[in-house]
Scaffold this motif. Sequence first.
Motif, PDB file in Angstrom:
ATOM      1  N   ALA A  46       1.009  -1.355  -0.006  1.00 34.04           N
ATOM      2  CA  ALA A  46       0.098   0.007   0.088  1.00 34.04           C
ATOM      3  C   ALA A  46       0.784   1.443  -0.103  1.00 34.04           C
ATOM      4  O   ALA A  46       0.701   2.360  -0.861  1.00 34.04           O
ATOM      5  CB  ALA A  46      -1.174  -0.040   1.251  1.00 34.04           C
ATOM      6  N   LEU A  47       1.944   1.157   0.809  1.00 36.10           N
ATOM      7  CA  LEU A  47       2.858   2.347   0.917  1.00 36.10           C
ATOM      8  C   LEU A  47       3.536   2.815  -0.431  1.00 36.10           C
ATOM      9  O   LEU A  47       3.897   3.987  -0.994  1.00 36.10           O
ATOM     10  CB  LEU A  47       3.800   2.296   2.001  1.00 36.10           C
ATOM     11  CG  LEU A  47       3.080   2.396   3.508  1.00 36.10           C
ATOM     12  CD1 LEU A  47       4.254   2.171   4.656  1.00 36.10           C
ATOM     13  CD2 LEU A  47       2.456   3.609   3.596  1.00 36.10           C
ATOM     14  N   LYS A  48       3.915   1.567  -1.008  1.00 32.68           N
ATOM     15  CA  LYS A  48       4.604   1.469  -2.301  1.00 32.68           C
ATOM     16  C   LYS A  48       4.024   2.070  -3.487  1.00 32.68           C
ATOM     17  O   LYS A  48       4.525   2.758  -4.377  1.00 32.68           O
ATOM     18  CB  LYS A  48       5.253   0.095  -2.546  1.00 32.68           C
ATOM     19  CG  LYS A  48       6.065   0.142  -3.837  1.00 32.68           C
ATOM     20  CD  LYS A  48       6.487  -1.092  -4.150  1.00 32.68           C
ATOM     21  CE  LYS A  48       7.267  -1.318  -5.503  1.00 32.68           C
ATOM     22  NZ  LYS A  48       7.947  -2.656  -5.806  1.00 32.68           N
ATOM     23  N   TYR A  49       2.788   1.853  -3.518  1.00 28.47           N
ATOM     24  CA  TYR A  49       1.941   2.511  -4.460  1.00 28.47           C
ATOM     25  C   TYR A  49       1.134   3.720  -4.115  1.00 28.47           C
ATOM     26  O   TYR A  49       0.038   4.119  -4.885  1.00 28.47           O
ATOM     27  CB  TYR A  49       0.909   1.279  -4.935  1.00 28.47           C
ATOM     28  CG  TYR A  49       1.786   0.276  -5.864  1.00 28.47           C
ATOM     29  CD1 TYR A  49       1.971   0.439  -7.093  1.00 28.47           C
ATOM     30  CD2 TYR A  49       2.029  -0.871  -5.118  1.00 28.47           C
ATOM     31  CE1 TYR A  49       3.017  -0.379  -7.765  1.00 28.47           C
ATOM     32  CE2 TYR A  49       2.834  -1.854  -5.767  1.00 28.47           C
ATOM     33  CZ  TYR A  49       3.324  -1.565  -6.970  1.00 28.47           C
ATOM     34  OH  TYR A  49       4.100  -2.607  -7.759  1.00 28.47           O
ATOM     35  N   GLY A  50       1.512   4.477  -3.478  1.00 28.28           N
ATOM     36  CA  GLY A  50       0.941   5.820  -2.807  1.00 28.28           C
ATOM     37  C   GLY A  50      -0.255   5.763  -1.833  1.00 28.28           C
ATOM     38  O   GLY A  50      -0.568   6.842  -1.845  1.00 28.28           O
ATOM     39  N   THR A  52      -1.606   6.084   2.078  1.00 32.82           N
ATOM     40  CA  THR A  52      -1.093   6.092   3.299  1.00 32.82           C
ATOM     41  C   THR A  52      -1.610   5.278   4.051  1.00 32.82           C
ATOM     42  O   THR A  52      -1.172   5.480   5.408  1.00 32.82           O
ATOM     43  CB  THR A  52      -1.175   7.749   3.725  1.00 32.82           C
ATOM     44  OG1 THR A  52      -2.750   8.057   3.502  1.00 32.82           O
ATOM     45  CG2 THR A  52      -0.526   8.662   2.695  1.00 32.82           C
ATOM     46  N   SER A  53      -2.710   4.750   4.136  1.00 33.91           N
ATOM     47  CA  SER A  53      -3.285   3.765   4.955  1.00 33.91           C
ATOM     48  C   SER A  53      -3.793   2.570   4.461  1.00 33.91           C
ATOM     49  O   SER A  53      -4.294   2.546   3.375  1.00 33.91           O
ATOM     50  CB  SER A  53      -4.462   4.563   5.735  1.00 33.91           C
ATOM     51  OG  SER A  53      -5.644   4.662   4.857  1.00 33.91           O
ATOM     52  N   ALA A  60      -9.713   0.716  -2.333  1.00 33.04           N
ATOM     53  CA  ALA A  60      -9.428   0.846  -3.621  1.00 33.04           C
ATOM     54  C   ALA A  60      -9.237  -0.238  -4.407  1.00 33.04           C
ATOM     55  O   ALA A  60      -9.499  -0.493  -5.609  1.00 33.04           O
ATOM     56  CB  ALA A  60      -8.260   1.877  -3.969  1.00 33.04           C
ATOM     57  N   PHE A  61      -8.586  -1.299  -3.693  1.00 30.33           N
ATOM     58  CA  PHE A  61      -8.140  -2.676  -4.191  1.00 30.33           C
ATOM     59  C   PHE A  61      -9.571  -3.338  -4.432  1.00 30.33           C
ATOM     60  O   PHE A  61      -9.606  -4.071  -5.519  1.00 30.33           O
ATOM     61  CB  PHE A  61      -7.341  -3.176  -3.372  1.00 30.33           C
ATOM     62  CG  PHE A  61      -6.569  -4.617  -3.785  1.00 30.33           C
ATOM     63  CD1 PHE A  61      -5.255  -4.584  -4.432  1.00 30.33           C
ATOM     64  CD2 PHE A  61      -7.076  -5.718  -3.487  1.00 30.33           C
ATOM     65  CE1 PHE A  61      -4.757  -5.621  -5.015  1.00 30.33           C
ATOM     66  CE2 PHE A  61      -6.624  -7.005  -4.305  1.00 30.33           C
ATOM     67  CZ  PHE A  61      -5.507  -6.813  -4.868  1.00 30.33           C
TER      68      PHE A  61
END
Length: 148
Positions: A46-50, A52-53, A60-61
């Motif tokens: 999640a952090l790698k693809y922008g 923050t939580s 979104a996924f």
Amino acid sequence: MLSTYYFQRLFSYVAGVSLSEYIRRRRMSQAAFKLQRTDEKVLDVALKYGYTSPTSFSRAFQSVHGITPAAAKSKGTTLNAYLPIKFSVKVTGGNAMPYRIAETEAIRIAGIRTSHFSIRNRLCIFALHITNRYLPVRKINHVNAPAF
């Protein structure tokens, strides 16, 4: 130079999807691939693809793939892949084309609108029944013709 606003409008018109939606789908496709192929934690992906939580990433996924990121990690899970869009420009014409203008009686034009991503498929496909080689340019009745 094209402004951001006009670029987004042009992209949406040509691709059939908004620029932000395209970017979100591509990120989720890459994130799904990363989750299935590696042992990385959902939070790290999640952090790698922008994101923050993990909650916003999971929402979104799930909207793109229909399952949670944790469920996507299991083997044999079917996910949606959104491939990169490739645009190409083909310039045609430049040759002389003989024509004549003729007045004929009104004709009925029927059309089918498709919603595929390519430019060719997004244009209306018209079925015309014309007995001669020349397209009449006057007295054409438009029946529910879509606006471009």
